[in-house]
Design an enzyme around this catalytic site. Structure first.
Site, PDB file in Angstrom:
ATOM      1  N   ASP A 174       0.841  -1.198   0.000  1.00  0.00           N
ATOM      2  CA  ASP A 174       0.000   0.000   0.000  1.00  0.00           C
ATOM      3  C   ASP A 174       0.874   1.245   0.000  1.00  0.00           C
ATOM      4  OD1 ASP A 174      -2.378   1.793   0.739  1.00  0.00           O
ATOM      5  OD2 ASP A 174      -3.294  -0.183   0.842  1.00  0.00           O
ATOM      6  N   HIS A 229      -3.904   5.798   3.586  1.00  0.00           N
ATOM      7  CA  HIS A 229      -4.619   4.636   3.054  1.00  0.00           C
ATOM      8  C   HIS A 229      -4.067   3.330   3.635  1.00  0.00           C
ATOM      9  CE1 HIS A 229      -5.898   1.711  -0.080  1.00  0.00           C
ATOM     10  NE2 HIS A 229      -6.884   2.557  -0.329  1.00  0.00           N
ATOM     11  N   SER A 477     -11.269  -0.986  -1.046  1.00  0.00           N
ATOM     12  CA  SER A 477      -9.988  -0.946  -0.348  1.00  0.00           C
ATOM     13  C   SER A 477     -10.154  -1.286   1.123  1.00  0.00           C
ATOM     14  CB  SER A 477      -9.359   0.445  -0.446  1.00  0.00           C
ATOM     15  OG  SER A 477      -8.788   0.675  -1.695  1.00  0.00           O
TER      16      SER A 477
END
Length: 572
Positions: A174, A229, A477
């Protein structure tokens, strides 16, 4: 739903990134554009022959991933692709990116979370969302009453039987992981973590990409996430039960940051290949891949809308990514990926208007293409050995943004849907809550001088003088890491001692997948199967969209085999 260089090579590439104009001037005094390519060697080819071909075409090798035969190459030769594409030692060439120039001033990059397929989806509705209301049900952690997602997959009940094993390694491919976050640090392995990216301050046109580098090398430390994220993903999987904040699905497993995503949220080919091969080399048990490989949402080998060079580039992305996926899978890595956020049926013909999404050379802009399921793939989500996860909302309906398709989606998991409400209006508490780096909250003005949240999508929790921050996000996600968490519990429960690595557990990825799918809660298509989503936006407008679910209970395009179930998985 989205995510290059080992240390020795990183310095070289960083130096190229920061090169002065004099270092990039042709003998004619015309400025040269230095571009980076990923070159895929032909399987079985002699590496020396491939390297000679690269040098003969005017390329300089920055690094080579010998595991899968992929080289990162820089060149100022505008005819590099034509010069090398037909060489017998070369399988393919893909433009990776142009090398930009760093601005003179440095600042903390606030980070722009780019959803795996849509920048808008994950943070949609922040400014207009109401503060989440706290419930009164018994909790495992202070904020677990806000974690409806754990309830949906029976994770809290599963924790009575299995909370995970430290010997199980979960790779987060990520944008990085904030390893210092107090609700991640206890389960974070800094020693095993790696960053395969180099910050890109600007693109070839001078447009900001990642922004100014935070460190001189432009290679962020392995316990930093300037986007947020990856931290959300890691927390969703493995935040510990420690009387602070939230709990992950598998709160005792070990988190390893295997960074392949830029601060800006782009995931380029070389870093993703390096991340996957590293996962295989060190014995990672399961990886989360909430991204697609930029710049192509769909990679097509013979689309008539594409130039021959772009066709070659996309074919290279497919082949190189699949080689890396095979390498990891063959070394015991279970591969789990987000299905994406375009609200598309991937088994049908679609139109892609977003690719290429990174202008790695001046003037390169996205253009519309008709995408057929037979000729195009989104990678890594449609790669072999990959478990693709769609997103559900609090009511268990497929989220309005989630991609779908009978035969594409393998399984579903809660990823949030802020419009999954009785009146189809936005409610941020219907997204999912997980850890958020404090540095980003400060940089974005989301907490005040006293450390208190100033926006409804950020939540604070303290244990004594130790405080952690959390944010609401939605997207596939967010669904994928819930499935990864259940897979980590499965490996913890049924994995065996790994004779090659005494401190690790191991389990065949095929066996992990079989248990994950077989223990899911079967879900039927809605009735009627053509389900219409209605969203009353804060602007006052109303949006409707109809998605058709194909297949039967326990095997359809919205849910695959069903919604992951942690309790069923560890109590079978």
């Amino acid at each position: 739903m989205k995510r290059v260089i080992v240390v020795a090579a990183a310095a070289a590439l960083a130096a190229a990134t920061l090169a002065s104009p004099a270092q990039a001037v042709r003998t004619t005094a015309e400025p040269a554009v230095q571009t980076e390519y990923v070159v895929l060697y032909k399987e079985g080819a002699n590496a020396a022959d491939a390297q000679k071909a690269i040098e003969a075409a005017g390329g300089s090798i920055v690094k080579v991933n010998e595991a899968v035969g992929v080289a990162t190459v820089t060149t100022t030769n505008s005819g590099f692709v034509a010069a090398i594409r037909d060489d017998s030692a070369i399988e393919g060439v893909a433009r990776n990116r142009a090398v930009g120039v760093a601005p003179k001033t440095a600042k903390l990059q606030a980070g722009v979370v780019r959803a795996i397929q849509s920048k808008a989806v994950e943070k949609e509705g922040r400014a207009d969302a109401a503060h989440a209301k706290r419930g009164k049900k018994p909790t495992n952690e202070p904020l677990s009453d806000l974690q409806w997602d754990l309830d949906q997959i029976h994770a809290n009940e599963a924790h009575k039987y299995e909370r995970g094993d430290k010997r199980v390694l979960v790779g987060i491919i990520d944008t990085g992981v904030d390893g210092t976050h107090p609700d991640i640090a206890p389960n974070f392995s800094k020693a095993l973590s790696r960053n395969f990216t180099v910050d890109i301050p600007t693109d070839a046109d001078g447009n900001e990409v990642d922004g100014p580098c935070e460190v001189a090398s432009c290679v962020d430390p392995v316990d930093v996430d300037d986007d947020g994220h990856g931290t959300h993903v890691a927390s969703s999987i493995a935040s510990p039960i420690n009387k602070l904040g939230v709990s992950g699905v598998a709160p005792n497993v070990t988190i390893v940051n295997i960074r392949a995503g830029q601060d800006s949220g782009y995931f380029f080919l070389q870093p993703t290949v390096d991340a996957l091969t590293y996962a295989g080399d060190i014995g990672i048990n399961v990886v989360n891949m909430s991204y697609y490989v930029d710049p192509w949402l769909f990679n097509c080998v013979d689309n008539p809308a594409d130039s021959p060079e772009n066709q070659l580039e996309q074919a290279t992305v497919i082949k190189a990514t699949q080689r890396a996926l095979d390498y990891a899978h063959n070394r015991g890595v279970t591969l789990i990926s987000a299905a994406g956020n375009e609200a598309m049926d991937y088994t049908k013909t679609n139109v892609d208007t977003t690719s290429p999404d990174f202008a790695s050379v001046p003037g390169r802009a996205p253009y519309p293409r008709t995408i057929t399921p037979a000729g195009c793939k989104s990678m890594p989500g449609q790669g072999n050995h990959v478990i693709s996860v769609s997103s559900t909302g609090v009511s268990k309906r497929k989220a309005y943004f989630s991609n779908y398709g009978n035969g594409f989606v393998h399984i579903a998991a809660p990823g949030g849907d802020v419009y999954d409400t009785p009146d189809d209006t936005r409610d941020i508490s219907k997204a999912t809550l997980a850890a958020y780096p404090k540095a980003l909250a400060v940089a974005n003005g989301e907490i005040d001088e006293n450390g208190e949240p100033t926006v409804p999508y950020v939540v604070k929790d303290c244990k004594g003088s130790t405080c952690g921050y959390y944010q609401y996000l939605q997207g596939t996600s967010m669904a994928s890491p819930r499935a990864v968490g259940v897979a980590a519990l499965i490996i913890s429960k049924y994995g065996k001692h790994d004779p090659r690595r005494p401190a690790r557990l191991a389990m065949d990825p095929a066996a992990v997948e079989r248990i994950l799918l077989d223990t899911a809660t079967p879900m039927a298509c809605p009735s009627p199967a053509a389900f219409t989503y209605t969203r009353h936006l804060p602007s006052g407008s109303t949006v409707t969209d109809t998605h058709t679910c194909e297949g039967g209970t326990g095997g359809n395009g919205f849910y695959g085999k069903g919604i992951v179930d942690a309790l069923n998985a560890v109590r079978r």
